[in-house]
Design an enzyme around this catalytic site. Structure first.
Site, short mmCIF file in Angstrom:
data_model
loop_
_atom_site.label_atom_id
_atom_site.label_comp_id
_atom_site.label_asym_id
_atom_site.label_seq_id
_atom_site.Cartn_x
_atom_site.Cartn_y
_atom_site.Cartn_z
CD GLU A 142 9.75 11.97 18.87
OE1 GLU A 142 9.84 11.40 17.81
OE2 GLU A 142 9.80 11.60 19.87
CD GLU A 159 4.70 8.90 23.42
OE1 GLU A 159 4.85 10.05 24.33
OE2 GLU A 159 5.71 8.54 22.88
C1 BGC Z 1 7.34 8.57 18.68
C2 BGC Z 1 6.47 7.50 18.48
C3 BGC Z 1 7.22 6.57 17.58
C4 BGC Z 1 8.49 5.96 18.31
C5 BGC Z 1 9.15 4.90 17.74
C6 BGC Z 1 8.71 8.03 19.36
O1 BGC Z 1 9.52 8.90 19.74
O2 BGC Z 1 6.75 9.54 19.40
O3 BGC Z 1 5.34 7.55 18.25
O4 BGC Z 1 6.68 5.61 16.93
O5 BGC Z 1 9.25 7.08 18.71
O6 BGC Z 1 9.23 4.11 18.36
#
Ligand code: BGC
Length: 726
Positions: A340, A607
């Site tokens: 990401e 996270e």
């Molecule tokens: C990210 C998040 C992001 C989310 C959306 C994820 O894959 O890592 O931090 O805000 O997607 O809900």
């Protein structure tokens, strides 16, 4: 127009995986008074003059909304030039055509560079060497480069077989001067320990999760290989764990030329990691001194510092700092390791206030928000990630970066230019949400994230249990508030009136729709009560606050919130008179809590609350970053409530400081410092006989309203001490 005389140049196979170098040799005609190199790329570049790196900007030209703009950099290179010079510009994939772009920039243009070397001679004459047909290109030893997958470098490959460049159209109209901070090498972290895992893997631990890359000494003979893999954690058996990187291989391969004095690090790739595995390494004699982790991030100045008597809370605070360092790499990213590393708006929005305490992020957000506005659709939709990689869906709390971030930046720095720059975008987002309608499906469907990763989510879902429509409506009220505040600051009285009317309408709709006959919210979650309180939508604040407190107690004095609720729960409780319960959440050591993660050895913010479960297993491989700053939003409460340093929104940028520390008997002391444009503000407290000694410093040029207990006094610069009775 920037670089008017220069042409974009590329190779005859622009998307080949080997990184090219573009070269022009240049002999000055006389004595040089000054020389500058102006350059940019579609891709990322590194310029070298006679083999010496130009400037300290890594991954230049940075990441912007490429279809709209690409930043151009100018470097003073006077000192680098001699009688005969090779001007080399290496081109990497980066954000423009690496895997991170997911095919979305393919149609903009091929990867290419453009540059101009402008020389002023001592006799006043000038000369410009621009990229054109006369440049040549060759292959470099960088056989492969990608942010996600890493880099392969062959040290035996010397530049040769020069070929004429190909002229291409890199869209000159998109070139703009550098607006953001540069990304640079900030610090070296030494390797702490070496060990072998139960599986027999050779591991080096840097003792801290960082974002950047490993720099290592070559120990291989000619043709030998060094292969390094990266990881954030070890699994419960103590083995190297990379599943949470998903498809991002994060592998560095070095093919040796036999020169063992050489050090190497990737040129066009970075990783998020704490551990490395020596997957291929020619010897079992491992010297820690042959490895270091280089920390890279945007060159922001540190402004905030915090400390209290609980070492675990201090570690949590350090984790927030490292979380910001690991994720402010030209754009505010969700995480630095898996596939990401994107500018997720929701994450940036909830963390922005904390970010602006920790570091000076004024310039950083000016740039990113400019891209947000450029990527916004005409009807106001904001993309979930900025720079956008796909058509914006417009998600509540995520799109709210459009309203929240400009306001937070103005609040922290008092620099009106952020509101001037973003005001239209703020209004457009608020209008988009308002015009979307309030039907039951208004926020349904794809592209919404709800209270992301809330622990009250249904089995198998990432979205917390709080009703989407409730959250979307609450955010609309908040958006109105922020547009009203910005309009006031900009003197736009008509808008103040119009959005105030809208605000009332939305608040009424919120109550009519989401409050049942018993006076409670129909969506009975911690987060629902948090947003109702924090966005001032509770008709009966006491009742709502008492209910929220009950819900926290019923959950064992623990948090259940996701991205949205977590950002505001501490302020919501404190402002409603439950500061002691907020402290309980902060000091909670059992799962789920901030200190649970610290207890499990976190060196950055996780996270997911149970990234590592109490038994050491992981909650999921999919959404399990160990460096995701969102929950680090709690640090704004440490500065703003524990130590009580907040800006006065009517005199933003700490021209007038609101000082109101709230001590708690479970700690012996807490103190914070904040460097503002007036100087350093300090505020803290210490337990003494009968209560707390409060100490405050206000710098010259600033004033403060200092509240101690029930009493507030307005003061000028100076040092102040008070006794607050327990
Ligand atoms: C990210 C998040 C992001 C989310 C959306 C994820 O894959 O890592 O931090 O805000 O997607 O809900």
């Amino acid at each position: 127009m920037l670089l008017e005389q220069a042409k974009f140049i590329t190779t005859d196979n622009p998307r080949a995986s080997v990184a090219p170098v573009f070269r022009k040799s240049f002999a000055p005609k006389g004595e040089i008074a000054s020389a500058a190199l102006t350059v940019t790329a579609r891709g990322i570049y590194e310029a070298r003059i006679n083999g010496v790196r130009v400037g300290k900007f890594y991954f230049a030209p940075g990441w912007t909304s490429y279809k709209n703009r690409v930043q151009v950099q100018t470097y003073d290179i006077t000192e680098l030039l001699s009688e005969n010079n090779d001007i080399d510009i290496l081109l990497g994939r980066g954000w423009h055509y690496g895997n991170i772009q997911r095919g979305s920039f393919e149609n903009i243009c091929d990867p290419c560079i453009i540059a101009s070397l402008d020389v002023t001679y001592a006799d006043g004459t000038t000369e410009s060497i621009v990229t054109d047909e006369s440049w040549q290109y060759a292959k470099t030893g960088i056989l492969y480069n990608d942010y996600y997958n890493g880099e392969i470098f062959d040290a035996n490959q010397v530049y040769g077989d020069w070929k004429p460049v190909v002229i291409t159209d890199g869209k000159k109209e998109a070139l703009v001067p550098q607006q953001g901070e540069i990304v640079t090498q900030i610090e070296e972290v030494t390797a702490k320990t070496y060990f072998i895992t139960p599986k027999g893997e050779r591991i080096i631990d840097f003792g801290q999760e960082v974002t950047g890359y490993v720099c290592f000494r070559n120990v291989a003979n000619i043709g030998g290989r060094i292969v390094i893999d990266h990881a954030e954690i070890l699994d419960k058996d103590g083995n190297f764990y990379t599943e949470n990187y998903r498809s991002a291989e994060s592998r560095i391969t070095y093919i040796s030329d036999g020169d063992k004095t050489k050090w190497h690090h990737p040129v066009f790739s970075f990783q998020g990691f704490r551990y490395i595995r020596l997957t291929d390494y020619p010897t079992n004699e491992i010297y820690l001194g042959d490895f270091k982790a280089i920390v890279l991030h945007s060159d922001m100045k540190r402004t905030g510092r915090f400390e209290c008597s609980d070492p675990m809370v201090n570690r949590l605070y350090e984790n927030v700092i490292w979380g910001q360092r690991g994720n402010f790499l030209d754009v505010p990213t969700d995480c630095p390791q898996r596939d990401e590393r994107l500018g997720w708006t929701g994450d940036a929005q909830v963390f922005c206030r904390t970010a602006a305490y920790n570091y000076d992020v004024n310039k950083f957000f000016h740039k990113w928000l400019c891209d947000l506005a450029l990527d916004q659709t005409d009807d106001g939709k904001v993309a979930q990630i900025i720079p956008a990689l796909w058509e914006p869906d417009g998600a509540f709390a995520w799109g709210d970066a459009a309203t929240v971030c400009p306001w937070e930046i103005f609040r922290a720095y008092g620099d009106i230019s952020i509101l001037t720059q973003q005001y239209d975008s703020m209004k457009k987002w608020c209008d988009y949400v308002y015009n979307k309608g309030d039907g039951p499906d208004a926020w349904g469907g794809g592209g919404q994230y709800g209270d992301w990763l809330g622990l009250d989510a249904e089995e198998g879902s990432y979205r917390g249990a709080t009703n989407d429509l409730l959250l979307g409506t609450a955010f609309l009220a908040y958006e109105c508030d922020l547009v009203i505040k910005a309009a006031k600051a900009l003197g736009k009285e008509d808008d103040v009136k119009a959005y105030s009317v809208r605000r009332e309408e939305v608040a009424k709709a919120f109550c009519d729709t989401f409050i049942g006959e018993d006076g409670y919210l129909t969506s009975d979650t911690q987060t629902a009560y948090v947003v109702a309180l924090h966005f001032d939508l509770a008709p009966d604040r006491e009742k709502f606050a008492a209910h929220l407190a009950e819900k926290v107690h019923a959950n064992g004095d623990r948090i259940q919130t996701g991205f949205i609720g977590t950002a505001y729960i501490m302020d919501a409780l404190t402002d409603a008179g439950y500061a002691d319960l907020a402290y309980t959440l902060l000091l909670q050591r059992e799962f789920p809590s901030w200190l649970y993660c610290v207890r499990k050895g976190a060196t950055t913010i996780w996270e997911h609350w149970d990234g590592l479960k109490p038994d050491g297993s992981v909650w999921s491989r999919d959404m399990n970053s160990f460096n995701h700053y969102a929950y680090g939003a709690v640090a704004s409460w440490m500065y703003g409530t524990m130590c009580g340093i907040k800006p006065d929104e009517d005199k933003p940028g700490y021209e007038n400081v609101k000082i109101h520390p709230i001590p708690d008997a479970r700690l012996d002391y807490a103190r914070a410092e904040l460097d503002t444009k007036f100087g350093t503000v300090k505020s803290g407290w210490e337990k003494v006989d009968g209560g707390y000694q409060i100490s405050v410093t206000i710098p010259a040029g600033a004033t403060a309203d200092i509240t101690v207990g029930e009493k507030t006094e307005h003061v000028g610069a100076g040092e102040y001490k008070y006794l607050l009775n327990a």
